[in-house]
Design a protein around this motif. Structure first.
Motif, PDB file in Angstrom:
ATOM      1  N   GLU A 432       0.896  -1.267  -0.142  1.00 49.14           N
ATOM      2  CA  GLU A 432      -0.069   0.071  -0.087  1.00 49.14           C
ATOM      3  C   GLU A 432       0.712   1.127  -0.041  1.00 49.14           C
ATOM      4  O   GLU A 432       0.308   2.282  -0.591  1.00 49.14           O
ATOM      5  CB  GLU A 432      -1.020  -0.036   1.357  1.00 49.14           C
ATOM      6  CG  GLU A 432      -2.120  -0.882   1.153  1.00 49.14           C
ATOM      7  CD  GLU A 432      -3.085  -0.675   0.195  1.00 49.14           C
ATOM      8  OE1 GLU A 432      -3.365   0.606  -0.338  1.00 49.14           O
ATOM      9  OE2 GLU A 432      -3.603  -1.373  -0.607  1.00 49.14           O
ATOM     10  N   VAL A 433       2.111   1.141   0.490  1.00 48.64           N
ATOM     11  CA  VAL A 433       2.936   2.403   0.510  1.00 48.64           C
ATOM     12  C   VAL A 433       3.262   3.041  -0.978  1.00 48.64           C
ATOM     13  O   VAL A 433       3.462   4.080  -1.113  1.00 48.64           O
ATOM     14  CB  VAL A 433       4.435   1.947   0.962  1.00 48.64           C
ATOM     15  CG1 VAL A 433       5.271   1.174   0.209  1.00 48.64           C
ATOM     16  CG2 VAL A 433       5.175   3.351   1.358  1.00 48.64           C
ATOM     17  N   VAL A 434       3.109   1.946  -2.149  1.00 47.10           N
ATOM     18  CA  VAL A 434       3.125   2.455  -3.406  1.00 47.10           C
ATOM     19  C   VAL A 434       2.293   3.541  -3.720  1.00 47.10           C
ATOM     20  O   VAL A 434       2.378   4.576  -4.255  1.00 47.10           O
ATOM     21  CB  VAL A 434       3.066   1.286  -4.460  1.00 47.10           C
ATOM     22  CG1 VAL A 434       3.059   1.812  -5.922  1.00 47.10           C
ATOM     23  CG2 VAL A 434       4.191   0.322  -4.279  1.00 47.10           C
ATOM     24  N   VAL A 435       0.750   3.067  -3.322  1.00 42.24           N
ATOM     25  CA  VAL A 435      -0.231   4.050  -3.575  1.00 42.24           C
ATOM     26  C   VAL A 435      -0.010   5.537  -2.807  1.00 42.24           C
ATOM     27  O   VAL A 435      -0.150   6.319  -3.314  1.00 42.24           O
ATOM     28  CB  VAL A 435      -1.667   3.408  -3.059  1.00 42.24           C
ATOM     29  CG1 VAL A 435      -2.672   4.450  -3.148  1.00 42.24           C
ATOM     30  CG2 VAL A 435      -1.662   2.097  -3.853  1.00 42.24           C
ATOM     31  N   THR A 436       0.384   5.350  -1.669  1.00 41.03           N
ATOM     32  CA  THR A 436       0.685   6.462  -0.892  1.00 41.03           C
ATOM     33  C   THR A 436       1.688   7.512  -1.245  1.00 41.03           C
ATOM     34  O   THR A 436       1.756   8.555  -1.487  1.00 41.03           O
ATOM     35  CB  THR A 436       1.036   6.236   0.707  1.00 41.03           C
ATOM     36  OG1 THR A 436       0.001   5.531   1.354  1.00 41.03           O
ATOM     37  CG2 THR A 436       1.045   7.439   1.425  1.00 41.03           C
ATOM     38  N   ALA A 484     -10.158   2.067  -2.366  1.00 38.93           N
ATOM     39  CA  ALA A 484     -10.723   3.633  -2.456  1.00 38.93           C
ATOM     40  C   ALA A 484      -9.455   4.481  -3.057  1.00 38.93           C
ATOM     41  O   ALA A 484      -9.702   5.217  -3.893  1.00 38.93           O
ATOM     42  CB  ALA A 484     -11.569   4.206  -1.356  1.00 38.93           C
ATOM     43  N   ASP A 485      -8.287   4.309  -2.337  1.00 37.89           N
ATOM     44  CA  ASP A 485      -7.071   5.286  -2.764  1.00 37.89           C
ATOM     45  C   ASP A 485      -6.760   4.921  -3.744  1.00 37.89           C
ATOM     46  O   ASP A 485      -6.277   5.791  -4.712  1.00 37.89           O
ATOM     47  CB  ASP A 485      -6.192   4.800  -1.457  1.00 37.89           C
ATOM     48  CG  ASP A 485      -6.351   5.484  -0.099  1.00 37.89           C
ATOM     49  OD1 ASP A 485      -7.496   6.351  -0.173  1.00 37.89           O
ATOM     50  OD2 ASP A 485      -5.926   4.979   1.000  1.00 37.89           O
ATOM     51  N   LEU A 486      -6.801   3.440  -4.325  1.00 41.19           N
ATOM     52  CA  LEU A 486      -5.970   3.198  -5.594  1.00 41.19           C
ATOM     53  C   LEU A 486      -7.156   3.648  -6.695  1.00 41.19           C
ATOM     54  O   LEU A 486      -6.424   3.988  -7.665  1.00 41.19           O
ATOM     55  CB  LEU A 486      -6.262   1.413  -5.537  1.00 41.19           C
ATOM     56  CG  LEU A 486      -5.589   0.985  -6.964  1.00 41.19           C
ATOM     57  CD1 LEU A 486      -4.492   1.765  -7.479  1.00 41.19           C
ATOM     58  CD2 LEU A 486      -5.527  -0.444  -6.748  1.00 41.19           C
TER      59      LEU A 486
END
Length: 541
Positions: A432-436, A484-486
């Motif tokens: 998930e750090v990639v998205v952030t 949702a973030d993606l």
């Protein structure tokens, strides 16, 4: 899970809810809201709604002011269409219960509401509810929609993609129809299918593509990105309006100081107290927003100042508090008494003037798909939106699209069924750090390279970065379950690419697009229109 509706409205702001309320009670209507109902930009609109409401004003004057602000790129027929329907739209809101401010003294023609003036307007024609007009409109529309038995509101739902013919169980030869949308239920963490005979994008703008914005977190260009992926043309995305006066305070990163404050005499000042706007435009503080924003940006860069000031301390304190009660209270909570202290301000990304290309009833290039409000490009704003025309556009196009949908649905006897959402080839993400990280990166380079002042070199740097991010995100999206973030990141990178490509295509400085490499106007005023290749559309879906 599958659900069937006559009309699916993606977005719960002024445009979407106005349309929903204009549809017959016999229609089954779904309203999709990414967070709670009305969590978008509408409720943050402080100034008001522009309309010709007094005999001293005229429709022709409102049209002329809008055309001037649009810097040669407004569609005059669209401007007239909206302006002529302005009074009716206001009367409709009043009939629904919006409590606009009354005038201290009734006008000679009997109009009893207080009207103010904002930058670019030659008359007082802004009807408002104190300094929280958007909130008053949104709350009224919310109440009406909740009371409607034929309207289902889905909160904490996010649209993923539009259902087009290639998604149907029985594929049709043509590729230009929309049949609803695949949507992500954020509460249950699952994808659902909403079928509809007509689908409406009312998703707002894309100003959160920038590091500094006056918009709520939801303004990530979702509708524009979905329409592009489905095959719609996109127009004039280079025209991003930067509001001149966003409150500069770590505790209020997106708080807007309304244009109406300058309309009531507030003065922009340098840190030493000097006024400076007359050096940039004879209209001073009442110049259009693009001129004011560039002036503030230039002075901040010249001085190395983190912010400048907006000063209304010379007006009577009772007047200031009564006209701007919410701003007064909010600033006072942060230790700023606006009756005594100048307000620290900076420009911030505020409004997306371009968007999905539509006609006068909100129709897009795709059959059964409409776009209204900030996500659309109607021709009203041209190269620069004039203050308080945005809510007016939402109301007028919400009504006109509703009328057209009523006629459209007479000829659509049943809905086509889409294939189920397929998650058989994906897994849960462990990165998930990639998205952030990518979220922060795209916003930073858009602010640095595609902001208030642009150059060829800056745009090329931004294009290189967005191309790399697009490939990385496409691979990530293809391998992991959606979040949702993606989904927002996927959309915001798509919109960033559209903005950059549009800016690179415009070899001039016009309206909100200013580039040091082409500081003058081109001989001919033309719109920027991006057209997706059909195979690209198929590959992206």
């Amino acid at each position: 899970m599958r659900r069937n509706y006559d009309v699916l409205i993606i977005g719960s702001g002024a445009a979407g809810l106005t349309l929903a309320l204009q549809l017959p009670d016999s229609f089954r209507v779904a309203v999709l809201s990414k967070a709670k109902i009305g969590a978008g930009s509408t409720k943050w609109a402080q100034g008001g709604i522009a309309a010709v409401l007094e005999s001293t004003d005229s429709l022709e004057s409102h049209v002329d002011d809008t055309l001037v602000a649009g810097a040669g790129l407004c569609n005059e027929s669209a401007v007239r269409y909206v302006v002529e329907r302005g009074p009716e739209a206001i009367e409709n809101l009043i009939s629904l219960g919006v409590d606009f401010d009354r005038a201290d003294k009734q006008a000679e023609d009997g109009y009893g509401y207080h009207l103010t003036r904002e930058g670019g307007h030659s008359h007082r024609r802004i009807i408002h509810a104190a300094d929280a007009t958007g909130r008053a409109v949104q709350h009224t529309l919310n109440d009406q929609v909740r009371a409607a038995k034929n309207i289902d509101v889905f909160t904490d739902y996010m649209a993923i993609d539009l259902i087009i013919n290639r998604h149907l169980k029985e594929a049709k030869p043509d590729q230009d129809q929309v049949h609803g949308a695949y949507v992500f239920n954020r509460k249950l963490d699952r994808v659902e299918t909403l079928h509809a005979k007509a689908t409406v994008l009312a998703t707002g703008g894309a100003s959160r593509v920038y590091q500094y914005s006056s918009n709520p977190d939801a303004a990530t260009g979702d509708g524009i990105a979905m329409a592009w992926r489905a095959g719609c043309r996109i127009s004039n995305m280079e025209f991003n309006q930067f509001h001149p006066t966003c409150l500069y305070n770590p505790q209020a990163k997106t708080y807007l100081i309304t244009e109406a404050m300058r309309g009531e005499g507030a003065i922009l000042r340098l840190p030493d107290g000097d006024a400076f706007m007359e050096r940039y435009d004879s209209r001073a503080e009442l110049a259009p927003r693009d001129i004011v924003a560039r002036a503030i940006d230039a002075e901040m860069k010249r001085l190395g100042a983190p912010h400048l000031f907006l000063d209304i301390t010379h007006r009577d304190p009772d007047f200031v508090i009564s006209h701007f009660p919410n701003i007064y209270r909010h600033c006072l909570e942060l230790g700023i008494d606006i009756t005594k202290d100048p307000i620290p301000v900076v420009p911030a990304a505020h409004y997306t003037c371009g968007g999905i290309l539509v006609d006068t009833v909100g129709r897009t290039d795709m059959s059964r798909l409409y776009a209204i409000g900030e996500c659309s490009s109607t021709g009203l704003h041209g190269a620069n939106r004039m203050a308080s025309n945005s809510l007016l556009e939402c109301l007028v196009y919400g009504q006109s699209a509703a009328r057209h949908i009523v006629d459209l649905l007479k000829d659509i006897p049943q809905q086509s069924l889409a294939r189920d959402w397929d998650e058989s080839q994906v897994t849960n993400s462990d990165e998930e750090v990639v998205v952030t990280h990518n979220w922060h990166e795209v916003r930073r380079f858009m602010w640095d390279y595609v902001g208030i002042v642009r150059t060829n070199k800056r745009l090329a740097r931004a294009k290189n970065r967005v191309d790399l991010l697009s490939k990385e995100i496409a691979e990530y999206y293809g391998n992991f379950r959606v979040t949702a973030d993606l989904l927002e990141l996927r959309n915001i990178v798509t919109v960033a690419d559209l903005i950059i490509r549009s800016a690179q295509a415009r070899k001039e400085s016009r309206g909100l697009h200013y580039t040091s490499d082409y500081p003058g106007l081109a001989q001919e005023a033309t719109n920027t229109i991006l057209t997706p290749f059909r195979q690209d559309v198929l590959d992206r879906l």
